[in-house]
Write an enzyme that holds these catalytic residues in place. Sequence first.
Site, PDB file in Angstrom:
ATOM      1  N   GLY A 118      10.935  62.691 105.780  1.00 12.33           N
ATOM      2  CA  GLY A 118      12.120  62.846 106.622  1.00 12.33           C
ATOM      3  C   GLY A 118      13.364  62.363 105.906  1.00 12.33           C
ATOM      4  O   GLY A 118      13.784  61.218 106.096  1.00 12.33           O
ATOM      5  N   TYR A 119      13.956  63.221 105.085  1.00 10.95           N
ATOM      6  CA  TYR A 119      15.137  62.852 104.314  1.00 10.95           C
ATOM      7  C   TYR A 119      16.359  63.678 104.721  1.00 10.95           C
ATOM      8  O   TYR A 119      17.256  63.201 105.382  1.00 10.95           O
ATOM      9  CB  TYR A 119      14.853  63.018 102.819  1.00 10.95           C
ATOM     10  CG  TYR A 119      14.301  61.798 102.131  1.00 10.95           C
ATOM     11  CD1 TYR A 119      13.429  60.933 102.792  1.00 10.95           C
ATOM     12  CD2 TYR A 119      14.611  61.502 100.817  1.00 10.95           C
ATOM     13  CE1 TYR A 119      12.909  59.819 102.156  1.00 10.95           C
ATOM     14  CE2 TYR A 119      14.097  60.387 100.168  1.00 10.95           C
ATOM     15  CZ  TYR A 119      13.256  59.546 100.843  1.00 10.95           C
ATOM     16  OH  TYR A 119      12.758  58.443 100.204  1.00 10.95           O
TER      17      TYR A 119
ATOM     18  N   GLU B 111       9.333  62.157  93.583  1.00 11.75           N
ATOM     19  CA  GLU B 111       9.345  63.538  94.080  1.00 11.75           C
ATOM     20  C   GLU B 111       9.752  64.511  92.987  1.00 11.75           C
ATOM     21  O   GLU B 111       9.101  65.533  92.767  1.00 11.75           O
ATOM     22  CB  GLU B 111      10.308  63.668  95.262  1.00 11.75           C
ATOM     23  CG  GLU B 111      10.412  65.096  95.785  1.00 11.75           C
ATOM     24  CD  GLU B 111      11.492  65.271  96.832  1.00 11.75           C
ATOM     25  OE1 GLU B 111      11.423  66.268  97.572  1.00 11.75           O
ATOM     26  OE2 GLU B 111      12.411  64.432  96.908  1.00 11.75           O
TER      27      GLU B 111
END
Length: 404
Positions: A136-137, A252
């Site tokens: 959730g960014y 990431e």
Amino acid sequence: MAYDVTEDLDAFRAETREWLEANCPPSMRTPMKDNEIVWGGKSEKFPNPESRIWLERMGEKGWTAPEWPAAYGGGGLTKEQNRVLQEELRRIKARPALFSFGLWMFGPALLEFGNEEQKKRFLPDIVKGKTRWCQGYSEPGAGSDLAGLQTRCEDKGDHYLINGQKVWTSYADKADWIFCLVRTDTSVKHEGISFILFDMTSPGVEARPILLISGESPFCETFFTDVKVPKDQLVGRVNGGWEIAKRLLQFERSSISAGGFGGTGGSGILGPEEYAKIHVGTDSEGRIADGDLRGRIADHKMYAKAFNLTVQRQTEQAKAGQQVGHTASILKYGAAKMNQDRHELLIEALGSEALGWEGEGFDKSAMRATRGWLRSKGNSIEGGTSEINLNVIAKRVLGLKDHQ
């Protein structure tokens, strides 16, 4: 079984080879298509019984996360032992037992910033594929400028209360838990962000899939309405989430660079060279008949080989605890461009076959390549836009100043 760092690697290789031969099912030694990827989680639908067996065996061994400490369910292997393990997995052409944002991004961050209770609670289930995580960014008004996020997290005494929205949340509709950036202080920007974890089945959480141009819906817009979260699920300190966020973005972007990009066309299709030989034809020496296309495909293959070696070096530096600085921005930009170039070559090699979308008359793998080409357009946006990454490289690596 734990191994001492000084143990003879030849003995470890022999034992590893014996274990893999006995435990890796035959169908897990064949090429994998996109719809056969195992993501884990409570609602996982295994493509066949042997993929479940393979995950269970690798998870029990801790070899889905070979270098994580055994105390948290990992394999407890040294870097050298893991290298041997990966060589032996490649030797038998073994499929990855598990694809997981928990393995690639959240787990490494939790190992670095989480407390002991959080590590013991969450990491073993990641290793065994029992919990599927999403990230959730990004928000509608905070994508490239991630620190501008507005999802509120209020301290209610015995719990936190979260309200807001995230977007481009990969597989949020299929995830069990989310690691999420929230605003705990509105008076400052970067220093007012916290990093928190919560169950996606919590009341007030809603995930809505977004239909992409490729016809797939891997991303979601995710809404939080009065979501109650226990306080022990905050990672690190209150308002200390930006440091964790930056570190996780490194993981990431490194994982994106190392593994390519997801979505239709990521696997189960041929490469540009194979398609060119089929659709363009070959000369008397068995080479691609079009010399210009042949040269560009060769250039791409050489670039990809050099790039992958660079990624491996950066990954080893990160595992060793070295600061990788802004290398992640360089690799993310390079990976996006490389994957997009690959798909352009695929489409060119296919010729008129690339016009297929659905129905009879077109090869299924060619239609997957076409959808993959459309999907690749998003590579320069996800995980940090190419424009922002170029700005980071210009300012932080090259030392260039803003034009006045």
